[in-house]
Design an enzyme around this catalytic site. Structure first.
Site, PDB file in Angstrom:
ATOM      1  N   GLY B 149      -1.099  -5.524  -0.246  1.00  0.00           N
ATOM      2  CA  GLY B 149      -0.306  -6.620  -0.781  1.00  0.00           C
ATOM      3  C   GLY B 149       1.027  -6.100  -1.286  1.00  0.00           C
ATOM      4  O   GLY B 149       1.189  -4.911  -1.576  1.00  0.00           O
ATOM      5  N   CYS B 150       1.982  -6.999  -1.413  1.00  0.00           N
ATOM      6  CA  CYS B 150       3.334  -6.601  -1.820  1.00  0.00           C
ATOM      7  C   CYS B 150       3.351  -6.129  -3.269  1.00  0.00           C
ATOM      8  O   CYS B 150       3.856  -5.042  -3.576  1.00  0.00           O
ATOM      9  CB  CYS B 150       4.316  -7.744  -1.592  1.00  0.00           C
ATOM     10  N   TYR B 151       2.810  -6.943  -4.170  1.00  0.00           N
ATOM     11  CA  TYR B 151       2.773  -6.513  -5.578  1.00  0.00           C
ATOM     12  C   TYR B 151       2.001  -5.199  -5.733  1.00  0.00           C
ATOM     13  O   TYR B 151       2.485  -4.258  -6.378  1.00  0.00           O
ATOM     14  CB  TYR B 151       2.142  -7.588  -6.456  1.00  0.00           C
ATOM     15  N   THR B 153       1.540  -2.754  -3.746  1.00  0.00           N
ATOM     16  CA  THR B 153       2.294  -1.592  -3.260  1.00  0.00           C
ATOM     17  C   THR B 153       3.233  -1.071  -4.335  1.00  0.00           C
ATOM     18  O   THR B 153       3.272   0.127  -4.628  1.00  0.00           O
ATOM     19  CB  THR B 153       3.084  -1.968  -1.987  1.00  0.00           C
TER      20      THR B 153
END
Lengths: 346, 346, 346, 346
Positions: B149-151, B153
């Site tokens: 997921g972006c967060y 990472t």
């Protein structure tokens, strides 16, 4: 009714500009004069073209402004207010200082964090911290109000009920705050150069911002023991608004309904604080261009933390709006006179 | 050299669009085909006019794309990837799933947080969590990568050295994250309507965002005990970028120099992680349109907390860029092939 | 003094929201009711959270609103106003129609450009075009005002003196206009999706925008012969504001001082039009959130063209503000009552 | 293959920064050195933190840079390039001047508009105007290229086919152009202070911008008679991009299909110009961060005008990208080497 004469010292900056806009709409005052060290003789509307044709008065000297005024707003950098306040008080004026010089009761802490010596300690005893929701009675009786910092306003309003009612531990508060760019004022800098700031976002002064001791001292006055906060401000690519996300460990079980009811009741009579439905979180766009503070609450059940999100407009409730609110209380006007109750929807 | 044939399932969304842009610059692959449930037969450049004249291929069916590909990127909403991954693996393809279905090892936790049942539990055992800085070796040997997921990472890269080296307590982590709007994707909504989002900023899903268990599980795999995080995401009025501000209690004395050196050494060989000078805090604008992660560190001496600020581009290192980085590792390409090393200055 | 009862039909849209904000500050009116086809029973502040705690009234039916009102504002899409106006007029109400249905005197032109048939031609004869700087007397005597379009307002104010005084040729006018996104309203669309519109800018409906015939007809009424305009609107990545750049061939020698003086004198008594110093060009930010129009003039000596730049806030002088200005004139209030005279500086 | 050594004079500004970003991706060159009058000894990545860890070279003296280079890019304010070009040419270097000093063939016009005297008139005879779509052959054979202005690039590409084919009258062209803020460069100013520029938009230098004579002279070289343009630039609240809306009277009947086909054919072999479908208008966001120019065409049938809308990224095709495109042509590289063909979708 005779109008109260109101002057603004340091009116060329952003807080000054916002003040003029509010005072023009105030039905109980006249703007008696404005001063600016660097712009004497220039028209206000040259600096702020929105005012063209509506308020074209020229900047005068500080002394001229003081002489013509019953109430003086002082919008100067920290370290420069103290002398000016002294002069105004000596001449029998009421003063609202928008700067930092009189905010802290602990003068030693002020001198440490601001690296500035205090010249008139006795004067500081007269100053009342101008957060109306906390100190309305004292504000109504003083001649000298220290207008709070923008970040502290959003944070103190968010924490006041929880701290006063001993709902949370205050020795490990974490406050992650985000401000619009007008908070950095009118001075040109690389940080606020459009191409650098647009589509950008960053933290700054993590753990070292000067509003930290103000937050801690006032929380103590609200009843908190052993206050210690980690405070990290960030700079948003918007003109206005502060959003503070506050993380507080709950003392006991998370009765979220009890907490929410307490907040609702606490602020029931404060015209500028709105407690949202439980779980609804506010947006800065819901308060910008108004003097409102919106507060959202949620309990993180997994970690037993109370998460408080508080938003204000840094130029209004965080500066000029609150200054006028204080004047209204000092002078016996309706507390809301001249102030925007509702933010435009966009 | 024969080119690797690469297909993209669900290429009409934002991650798909970003992937096409990267893959066009990759010297070792051909884009074999793209699919989209709702846009079959339409040209990609009709949806994304930047590509007009440069990439005008039409969307085909999923099966057509899979058949022509050695490697398949899957960009589907959670719950929709699992079947598609099954099919690709059954046909002997390498797969990088940009969605959430294979990120968590604890399938029960997945089913709880995502409210979605898992159909092929055995398939999940093959999946490697595609954070290259953590799992490079395993990524190089698997056929199925779950792209993070972006967060998570941004957060995991920020915490990895401190957690692995037991510098901090992980039972009371607080993570205040802020994301650009592309993170909300292509679907129209009132929240992402320009007039609502411009000059606006808010928190959402405080304590309840689905990336929370991903953060906690992976921190555990990095060596943390008893991990518990309060995670509050916010939505910035910018297109791209995530900034995570992480507050962690230090276990012992705050030797900031030691901590900083450890971070520098930890990431010395990772081409996409840059540890800034101690006390320098990153800006999202320094990484947007690149696959970089910048990490800034400071110790709040008064509270003995480590404050970590980590920034990535949510569409690059937080999604499509990291997916290509994973492909590079899986296929034996240079890890940086096709990826932007440097963000434009504005 | 008894308050005038004012209702808003179609109050859930952007113009409705802006109207409510203005009417709340108006000292001569009460908001008698609001209606919305799709939101009946819901609270206004649910749609527009800025109003939470300040204006929480519910949407009612159109008929309920009309019954309780002396004056009705109608904020409906074109083609939907006509019937509603008929009903209001039949019930003896004063009406300000914020939509397009009654703007054009040439009904054939309306039907062509709007592809909508007119049902009550006789009703159109009663309508006065509500540009107060042009038609104040007629507005004061009518029961039905057609509030002008946003683009036409900025353009007509910019051209009025030059056209009336025959300074320019009007058969080859070129008008390049730029509007903020609120002009596109509340409906979700790909064009106004934040990620598409942010950092973006484009022209649209070049030569075909429906405001074209309104501009041409009203210029004719101002005294222009043989009017023909090329009108190209553009969409700015800002919330509010219209800037129109108007290129007009001068009839004879370019006496810029004469032209400027004429403009100054022309608008000397109009509280919402400010003619800037010659050569100073306005910024939309100088008028947004106010009902002002700022006009800048310059003569391009090389080409003997008069270049006029006119700015308004599309939601204020371009819609809701002008609607209230019209009501003030119709009802005998001070023309500026309730309206913002000065834009905030940022 | 031995790499071409490329130096950048004046590399601390925005064009310099953009050039470094492009040159780092170019497979045929090494950056031999960078200079900056005010930053000698500092690391480039201190000024532009995106480059941290990727390009940390220090600024050297001009002479050091020239000595080590085969090709020199000069990024200096007008009036400062001429001497530097002289020196480079004398030392046998190839030069691309990003500034204005060599753009005009009519030196008298240059001296008038730029209020700057020319010292080496004979040197100007060697300079080729670096618009590759117009002058590719000459560029390939010269040692001195004058890189075009940003506005002229967008405008000349938009008009080139229509002017060459005598489709339009050129004695009454109107060009309304809008640029992002990076066009104003790195120098701090009130105009580009974030709080002033955000949510703002204005025209400037109406009829007096220095790019006017460049546009007129080059249109003449394309075959236009008696060229006269009214040129009004505007400043958009975005970082990048120029959109020019061009209004041209058609000479004869409006065969829009013929015109569109001509444009398509004209640019069929130019890798950086894309003619959109007839009636489709471009958005700056479709080209930003790429070297592309998108051109949209429509005929305003009512007025018999051709309306051309042309977009580029002012920092890429409008400055650094075009400079590298010119270098590629001069040095025999592939014309597109190092340059971004496709803008990211957001």
């Amino acid at each position: 009714m005779s109008m109260v004469q109101v002057g603004v010292i340091g009116a060329s900056g952003y807080v000054g500009s916002e003040l003029i806009g509010i005072l023009m709409k105030h039905e109980g005052v006249d703007i008696s004069g404005i001063s600016s060290e660097n712009n004497q003789g220039a028209a206000f509307s040259t600096l702020y073209p929105s005012f063209k044709g509506q308020y074209d008065a020229q900047f005068e000297s500080n002394q001229e402004v003081i002489s013509k005024s019953d109430v003086v707003f002082i919008c100067l950098p920290h370290g420069k207010s103290e002398n000016m306040v002294k002069q105004c008080i000596d001449e029998g004026k009421k003063v609202i200082d928008a700067g930092a010089d009189f905010r802290l009761n602990d003068l030693k802490v002020y001198e440490d964090w601001y690296e500035t010596a205090i010249s008139y300690p006795e004067l500081h005893g007269q100053a009342v911290y101008g957060l109306p929701e906390m100190n309305k009675e004292a504000i109504s009786q003083t001649s000298l109000v220290a207008n709070p910092g923008c970040y502290p306003t959003s944070i103190l309003l968010g924490l006041y009920p929880a701290v006063s009612e001993q709902l949370i531990n205050t020795d490990r508060l974490i406050i992650d705050a985000k401000s619009g760019v007008t908070g950095a004022g009118k001075s040109l800098s690389a940080v606020t150069h459009f191409a650098n700031k647009n589509e950008a976002f960053k933290a700054y002064k993590a753990g070292t911002h000067r509003h930290t001791p103000e937050i801690e001292e006032k929380l103590g006055q609200m009843g908190a023991d052993n206050v210690k906060v980690s405070f990290v401000p960030h700079l948003l690519p918007v003109n206005r608004g502060i959003l503070s996300t506050i993380y507080a460990d709950l003392k006991s079980g998370s009765d979220s309904e009890h907490i929410h009811n307490l907040y609702k009741k606490w602020y029931a009579n404060d015209p500028f604080v709105t407690v949202l439905d439980y779980g609804t979180l506010p947006d800065i766009s819901h308060v910008t261009h108004s003097n409102q503070c919106h507060i959202g609450l949620t309990v993180d059940e997994r970690t037993q933390r109370l998460i408080i999100v508080s938003v204000i407009d840094n130029m209004q409730k965080g500066a000029a709006g609150q200054a006028v609110q204080n004047m209204n209380i000092m002078m016996g006007f309706n507390e809301t006179e001249g102030l925007a109750m509702v933010a435009p929807s966009f």
